[in-house]
Design a protein around this motif. Structure first.
Motif, mmCIF file in Angstrom:
data_model
loop_
_atom_site.group_PDB
_atom_site.id
_atom_site.type_symbol
_atom_site.label_atom_id
_atom_site.label_comp_id
_atom_site.label_asym_id
_atom_site.label_seq_id
_atom_site.Cartn_x
_atom_site.Cartn_y
_atom_site.Cartn_z
ATOM 1 N N ALA A 1 0.759 -1.212 0.052
ATOM 2 C CA ALA A 1 0.171 0.066 -0.421
ATOM 3 C C ALA A 1 0.390 1.068 0.357
ATOM 4 O O ALA A 1 0.401 2.049 -0.542
ATOM 5 C CB ALA A 1 -0.925 0.086 1.230
ATOM 6 N N GLY A 2 2.332 1.260 0.745
ATOM 7 C CA GLY A 2 3.057 2.644 0.640
ATOM 8 C C GLY A 2 3.618 2.594 -0.936
ATOM 9 O O GLY A 2 4.085 3.489 -0.940
ATOM 10 N N ALA A 3 3.896 1.482 -0.956
ATOM 11 C CA ALA A 3 4.669 1.656 -2.329
ATOM 12 C C ALA A 3 3.878 1.973 -3.530
ATOM 13 O O ALA A 3 3.848 2.919 -4.268
ATOM 14 C CB ALA A 3 5.203 0.233 -2.554
ATOM 15 N N ASP A 4 2.570 1.604 -3.651
ATOM 16 C CA ASP A 4 1.264 2.079 -4.897
ATOM 17 C C ASP A 4 0.924 2.717 -4.804
ATOM 18 O O ASP A 4 0.874 3.836 -4.930
ATOM 19 C CB ASP A 4 0.218 1.499 -4.455
ATOM 20 C CG ASP A 4 0.432 -0.648 -4.711
ATOM 21 O OD1 ASP A 4 0.954 -0.733 -5.313
ATOM 22 O OD2 ASP A 4 -0.840 -1.386 -4.207
ATOM 23 N N ARG A 5 0.849 4.023 -3.549
ATOM 24 C CA ARG A 5 0.803 5.344 -2.651
ATOM 25 C C ARG A 5 1.768 6.160 -3.242
ATOM 26 O O ARG A 5 1.341 7.341 -3.968
ATOM 27 C CB ARG A 5 0.748 5.582 -1.784
ATOM 28 C CG ARG A 5 0.009 6.541 -1.120
ATOM 29 C CD ARG A 5 -0.449 6.918 0.513
ATOM 30 N NE ARG A 5 -1.022 5.832 1.232
ATOM 31 C CZ ARG A 5 -0.387 4.576 2.049
ATOM 32 N NH1 ARG A 5 0.515 4.756 2.491
ATOM 33 N NH2 ARG A 5 -1.413 3.763 2.374
ATOM 34 N N TRP A 6 2.973 5.643 -3.492
ATOM 35 C CA TRP A 6 4.468 6.635 -4.153
ATOM 36 C C TRP A 6 3.320 6.263 -5.038
ATOM 37 O O TRP A 6 3.972 7.600 -5.458
ATOM 38 C CB TRP A 6 5.442 6.071 -3.707
ATOM 39 C CG TRP A 6 6.398 6.888 -3.946
ATOM 40 C CD1 TRP A 6 6.993 8.447 -3.921
ATOM 41 C CD2 TRP A 6 7.796 6.868 -4.365
ATOM 42 N NE1 TRP A 6 7.718 8.285 -4.093
ATOM 43 C CE2 TRP A 6 8.759 7.673 -5.111
ATOM 44 C CE3 TRP A 6 8.486 5.156 -4.784
ATOM 45 C CZ2 TRP A 6 9.538 7.830 -5.667
ATOM 46 C CZ3 TRP A 6 9.190 5.687 -6.209
ATOM 47 C CH2 TRP A 6 10.219 6.639 -6.085
ATOM 48 N N THR A 7 4.006 5.302 -6.032
ATOM 49 C CA THR A 7 3.803 4.963 -7.200
ATOM 50 C C THR A 7 2.730 5.907 -7.998
ATOM 51 O O THR A 7 2.776 6.886 -9.018
ATOM 52 C CB THR A 7 4.071 3.921 -7.963
ATOM 53 O OG1 THR A 7 4.956 3.261 -7.852
ATOM 54 C CG2 THR A 7 3.762 3.768 -9.800
ATOM 55 N N GLU A 8 1.226 6.137 -7.344
ATOM 56 C CA GLU A 8 0.127 6.668 -7.005
ATOM 57 C C GLU A 8 0.750 8.696 -7.573
ATOM 58 O O GLU A 8 -0.361 9.271 -8.543
ATOM 59 C CB GLU A 8 -0.741 6.472 -7.282
ATOM 60 C CG GLU A 8 -1.556 5.245 -7.302
ATOM 61 C CD GLU A 8 -2.020 5.348 -9.163
ATOM 62 O OE1 GLU A 8 -2.447 5.337 -9.542
ATOM 63 O OE2 GLU A 8 -1.841 3.942 -9.844
ATOM 64 N N ALA A 9 1.171 8.745 -6.467
ATOM 65 C CA ALA A 9 1.210 10.196 -6.967
ATOM 66 C C ALA A 9 1.835 10.706 -7.456
ATOM 67 O O ALA A 9 2.296 11.728 -7.715
ATOM 68 C CB ALA A 9 2.696 10.183 -5.141
ATOM 69 N N VAL A 10 3.461 9.835 -7.754
ATOM 70 C CA VAL A 10 4.290 10.174 -9.396
ATOM 71 C C VAL A 10 3.806 10.199 -9.943
ATOM 72 O O VAL A 10 3.393 11.626 -11.349
ATOM 73 C CB VAL A 10 5.242 8.780 -9.548
ATOM 74 C CG1 VAL A 10 5.794 8.678 -11.005
ATOM 75 C CG2 VAL A 10 6.650 8.654 -8.172
ATOM 76 N N ARG A 11 2.280 9.344 -11.046
ATOM 77 C CA ARG A 11 1.584 9.723 -11.978
ATOM 78 C C ARG A 11 0.828 10.275 -11.741
ATOM 79 O O ARG A 11 -0.228 11.237 -13.005
ATOM 80 C CB ARG A 11 0.428 8.617 -11.739
ATOM 81 C CG ARG A 11 0.713 6.975 -12.438
ATOM 82 C CD ARG A 11 0.088 5.848 -12.650
ATOM 83 N NE ARG A 11 0.690 4.612 -13.313
ATOM 84 C CZ ARG A 11 0.735 3.117 -12.630
ATOM 85 N NH1 ARG A 11 0.660 3.311 -11.155
ATOM 86 N NH2 ARG A 11 1.385 3.126 -12.981
ATOM 87 N N ASP A 12 -0.003 10.719 -10.279
ATOM 88 C CA ASP A 12 -1.158 12.521 -9.964
ATOM 89 C C ASP A 12 0.081 13.279 -10.523
ATOM 90 O O ASP A 12 -0.924 14.061 -10.190
ATOM 91 C CB ASP A 12 -1.152 11.780 -8.871
ATOM 92 C CG ASP A 12 -2.648 10.412 -9.287
ATOM 93 O OD1 ASP A 12 -2.941 10.397 -10.573
ATOM 94 O OD2 ASP A 12 -3.343 10.414 -8.403
ATOM 95 N N ALA A 13 1.402 13.253 -10.410
ATOM 96 C CA ALA A 13 2.145 14.462 -10.095
ATOM 97 C C ALA A 13 1.756 15.427 -10.913
ATOM 98 O O ALA A 13 1.301 15.029 -12.253
ATOM 99 C CB ALA A 13 3.609 14.867 -9.815
ATOM 100 N N PRO A 14 1.959 16.836 -11.342
ATOM 101 C CA PRO A 14 1.525 18.407 -12.011
ATOM 102 C C PRO A 14 2.240 17.368 -13.623
ATOM 103 O O PRO A 14 3.401 17.388 -13.623
ATOM 104 C CB PRO A 14 1.896 19.646 -11.931
ATOM 105 C CG PRO A 14 1.664 18.629 -9.925
ATOM 106 C CD PRO A 14 1.848 17.282 -9.791
ATOM 107 N N ALA A 15 2.173 17.634 -14.793
ATOM 108 C CA ALA A 15 2.414 16.583 -16.347
ATOM 109 C C ALA A 15 3.265 18.003 -16.657
ATOM 110 O O ALA A 15 4.293 17.513 -16.807
ATOM 111 C CB ALA A 15 0.991 16.738 -16.889
ATOM 112 N N ASP A 16 3.025 18.942 -16.232
ATOM 113 C CA ASP A 16 4.294 19.774 -16.262
ATOM 114 C C ASP A 16 5.430 19.463 -15.017
ATOM 115 O O ASP A 16 6.408 20.244 -15.843
ATOM 116 C CB ASP A 16 4.267 21.280 -16.727
ATOM 117 C CG ASP A 16 4.010 22.116 -14.645
ATOM 118 O OD1 ASP A 16 2.965 20.655 -13.754
ATOM 119 O OD2 ASP A 16 4.105 23.322 -14.790
ATOM 120 N N LEU A 17 5.686 19.191 -13.990
ATOM 121 C CA LEU A 17 6.937 18.251 -13.985
ATOM 122 C C LEU A 17 7.969 18.207 -14.287
ATOM 123 O O LEU A 17 7.431 16.693 -15.547
ATOM 124 C CB LEU A 17 6.640 18.201 -12.652
ATOM 125 C CG LEU A 17 6.151 19.260 -11.223
ATOM 126 C CD1 LEU A 17 5.589 18.621 -9.974
ATOM 127 C CD2 LEU A 17 6.640 20.665 -11.007
#
Length: 194
Positions: free
Chosen positions: A52-68
């Motif tokens: 769950a912790g690893a998935d949370r980080w991966t999802e946060a990478v996916r959801d980071a603003p596209a311009d970053l």
């Protein structure tokens, strides 16, 4: 997830050695046979919490603003998953500390931790591929492994001590420092073939 939480609570409260699979089943309100339908060992029962912790980080990478750019997207994701209150509560971090400590000291639980970490590299590579638009599998896997190791080592380092989860010795700060080494990684060349 209820079985994983029951296992974690018992591991934290009475220790890994003193906890039997039957104890976990009873605490989760299931029959031992049901427990063994999902998990081969008591140690495997906490894998969903690690994941769950690893998935949370991966999802946060996916959801980071596209311009970053990727390095900033990784740091953005760190903030949203490793900062107490943003990702999980301060009290949950203390449970995480105990579970990671157990993983570094028990061979069976270390295997579960390693398997979850390895799987998280694969899903992070997929997230990086989507983010960058590149398809060089070897480069994506390397980048994901380096980024995931930055986080894993930070969490393990923090868990080995007694520093609070927030602050300069917390997992987010340690991971940010580890990721700094990746700032010069040629993210824009992930599609190039050797």
């Amino acid at each position: 997830m209820e079985i994983a939480r029951a296992a974690a609570a018992l591991f934290v409260r009475q220790g890994l050695r003193a906890t039997r699979a039957e104890d976990i089943a009873q605490a989760a309100g299931i029959a031992p046979r049901t427990f063994y339908r999902y998990f081969a060992t008591k140690e495997e029962a906490v894998a969903p919490l690690y994941a769950a912790g690893a998935d949370r980080w991966t999802e946060a990478v996916r959801d980071a603003p596209a311009d970053l750019p990727v390095p900033q997207a990784l740091e953005h994701a760190l903030h949203h998953t490793l900062t107490p209150g943003a990702g999980i509560s301060e009290s949950s971090w203390e449970w995480a500390r105990t579970l990671v400590r157990l993983a570094t000291s028990n061979p069976a639980l270390r295997k579960v931790w390693a398997e979850v970490c390895h799987e998280s590299e694969r899903t992070l590579a997929d997230a990086l591929a989507a983010r960058t638009g590149h398809d060089n599998v070897a480069a994506l896997n390397f980048a994901a492994a380096a980024a995931a190791a930055s986080v894993r080592v930070a969490v393990e380092t923090w868990a080995s001590g007694n520093a609070p989860a927030q602050g300069p010795e917390g997992p987010a700060s340690l991971a940010r420092a580890n990721l700094a080494a990746l700032r010069n990684f040629p993210w824009e060349n992930l599609g190039a073939r050797a």
